[in-house]
Each structure stands twice: as C-alpha cells, then as structure tokens.
Design a protein around this motif. Structure first.
Motif, PDB file in Angstrom:
ATOM      1  N   SER A  63       5.762  -6.373  -1.327  1.00 30.23           N
ATOM      2  CA  SER A  63       6.897  -5.431  -1.328  1.00 30.23           C
ATOM      3  C   SER A  63       8.065  -5.999  -0.533  1.00 30.23           C
ATOM      4  O   SER A  63       9.225  -5.871  -0.940  1.00 30.23           O
ATOM      5  N   LYS A  64       7.773  -6.616   0.585  1.00 34.09           N
ATOM      6  CA  LYS A  64       8.839  -7.215   1.404  1.00 34.09           C
ATOM      7  C   LYS A  64       9.467  -8.409   0.709  1.00 34.09           C
ATOM      8  O   LYS A  64      10.690  -8.543   0.666  1.00 34.09           O
ATOM      9  N   LEU A  65       8.621  -9.277   0.172  1.00 31.33           N
ATOM     10  CA  LEU A  65       9.118 -10.474  -0.499  1.00 31.33           C
ATOM     11  C   LEU A  65       9.993 -10.124  -1.692  1.00 31.33           C
ATOM     12  O   LEU A  65      11.074 -10.690  -1.879  1.00 31.33           O
ATOM     13  N   LEU A  66       9.536  -9.171  -2.484  1.00 26.36           N
ATOM     14  CA  LEU A  66      10.225  -8.840  -3.734  1.00 26.36           C
ATOM     15  C   LEU A  66      11.236  -7.699  -3.589  1.00 26.36           C
ATOM     16  O   LEU A  66      11.854  -7.299  -4.576  1.00 26.36           O
ATOM     17  N   GLU A  67      11.363  -7.186  -2.362  1.00 24.01           N
ATOM     18  CA  GLU A  67      12.318  -6.110  -2.077  1.00 24.01           C
ATOM     19  C   GLU A  67      12.139  -4.946  -3.048  1.00 24.01           C
ATOM     20  O   GLU A  67      13.086  -4.476  -3.683  1.00 24.01           O
ATOM     21  N   TYR A  68      10.879  -4.509  -3.168  1.00 25.31           N
ATOM     22  CA  TYR A  68      10.533  -3.411  -4.068  1.00 25.31           C
ATOM     23  C   TYR A  68       9.347  -2.656  -3.478  1.00 25.31           C
ATOM     24  O   TYR A  68       8.367  -3.268  -3.049  1.00 25.31           O
ATOM     25  N   ASP A  69       9.415  -1.337  -3.460  1.00 25.71           N
ATOM     26  CA  ASP A  69       8.347  -0.521  -2.886  1.00 25.71           C
ATOM     27  C   ASP A  69       7.274  -0.254  -3.937  1.00 25.71           C
ATOM     28  O   ASP A  69       7.335   0.721  -4.667  1.00 25.71           O
ATOM     29  N   PHE A  70       6.281  -1.135  -4.007  1.00 27.87           N
ATOM     30  CA  PHE A  70       5.199  -0.983  -4.983  1.00 27.87           C
ATOM     31  C   PHE A  70       4.332   0.236  -4.693  1.00 27.87           C
ATOM     32  O   PHE A  70       3.662   0.749  -5.581  1.00 27.87           O
ATOM     33  N   PHE A  71       4.341   0.713  -3.471  1.00 30.63           N
ATOM     34  CA  PHE A  71       3.549   1.889  -3.118  1.00 30.63           C
ATOM     35  C   PHE A  71       4.058   3.143  -3.833  1.00 30.63           C
ATOM     36  O   PHE A  71       3.310   4.079  -4.053  1.00 30.63           O
ATOM     37  N   ARG A  72       5.320   3.137  -4.205  1.00 29.49           N
ATOM     38  CA  ARG A  72       5.873   4.300  -4.923  1.00 29.49           C
ATOM     39  C   ARG A  72       5.219   4.516  -6.273  1.00 29.49           C
ATOM     40  O   ARG A  72       5.190   5.627  -6.781  1.00 29.49           O
ATOM     41  N   LEU A  73       4.716   3.452  -6.862  1.00 28.47           N
ATOM     42  CA  LEU A  73       3.992   3.608  -8.127  1.00 28.47           C
ATOM     43  C   LEU A  73       2.791   4.521  -7.920  1.00 28.47           C
ATOM     44  O   LEU A  73       2.512   5.406  -8.735  1.00 28.47           O
ATOM     45  N   TYR A  74       2.095   4.325  -6.811  1.00 29.49           N
ATOM     46  CA  TYR A  74       0.917   5.141  -6.512  1.00 29.49           C
ATOM     47  C   TYR A  74       1.313   6.552  -6.081  1.00 29.49           C
ATOM     48  O   TYR A  74       0.653   7.517  -6.445  1.00 29.49           O
TER      49      TYR A  74
END
Length: 143
Positions: A55-66
C-alpha cells in the motif's frame, strides 16, 4: 469492481502496471526477489504487514477493498448496541460509512439494470432512504 471475491494479487499487479513501477524498485522496497513478487501476483491473500508495505509503495489503500466487502456483504449486527462490550485496547469503527466507491458500485448496479432497488436493499442491507438519497443526488447532478 467486484468486492465480493477479492484476489489481492491481481489488484496489486494492476496497480504496479498502472504506476509503471519497475521490478527492481519493488524488490528493493520489499527486500524480496522477483520470484516472491510473482507469487504475490498470483496470491488470493497475503500477510497484512506485506499488504501494508505494498500500500505504501503503490500509494493505494488495498485494505479498503476488504472494508468495502464488509460494508456490502456483512449484515449489520442484530444486537443492542449497548450490549456490545467496548474496549480501549482496539479501535472501533462505525459500519455504516459508505465510501464513494461503494456508492458508485451500488448505483452502477441499479443504472445498468443488473439489480433493482429492492434487490440492493435486501442483498446489501442498505436502508431504503439512504439508497434514495444517493439516487436523488445523481438526478440533481444530471440536471
């Protein structure tokens, strides 16, 4: 976007391609080899610490998917809110906060004819008044 069946490796790979990040940079950032990175791309789930680093590397909150999955597919608790023990040791969040992505997902289902208002209300436990408010905003914005 489908929130029902999340394949996190697929989403990570899509974001890497979107951001055009080199394999060398990914390997250096995560301190892992290319073989490990390829395994992640094919993984349905990964460790949360690793997901945080992605998430930090890609500047995207993948946890929001969950989180979106929980909002859409976990029915609201049928217990009295006063009966739920609260602890100061872990944070508690309100479940009824809908992100813009969730709203767009639901409205897209209605506008495409894939689901009716009643099906949305039953499937996702979204209050009728909330759904109508979202649709009213869309109608007002289209005028």
């Amino acid at each position: 976007m489908l929130y029902k069946d999340i394949h996190i490796g697929h989403f990570i790979k899509e974001r890497v391609e979107e951001k055009e990040i080199t394999m060398e940079r990914i390997c250096n950032f995560l301190n892992r080899d290319e073989e490990f990175i390829e395994k992640v791309y094919h993984s349905k789930s990964i460790d949360t610490d690793l997901l945080l680093r992605w998430s930090k590397l890609l500047e995207y909150d993948f946890f929001r998917l969950y989180s979106s999955h929980l909002i859409l597919y976990a029915p609201p608790a049928a217990v009295n809110k006063n009966d739920t023990p609260k602890s100061d040791k872990i944070p508690y969040f309100r479940k009824n906060i809908y992100t813009q992505e969730i709203k767009d997902f639901i409205i897209g289902k209605i506008l495409s004819g894939e689901m009716t208002h009643n099906e949305i209300i039953q499937e996702y436990s979204i209050p009728k008044s909330t759904l109508h408010r979202w649709l009213q905003k869309i109608r007002n914005n289209n005028k």
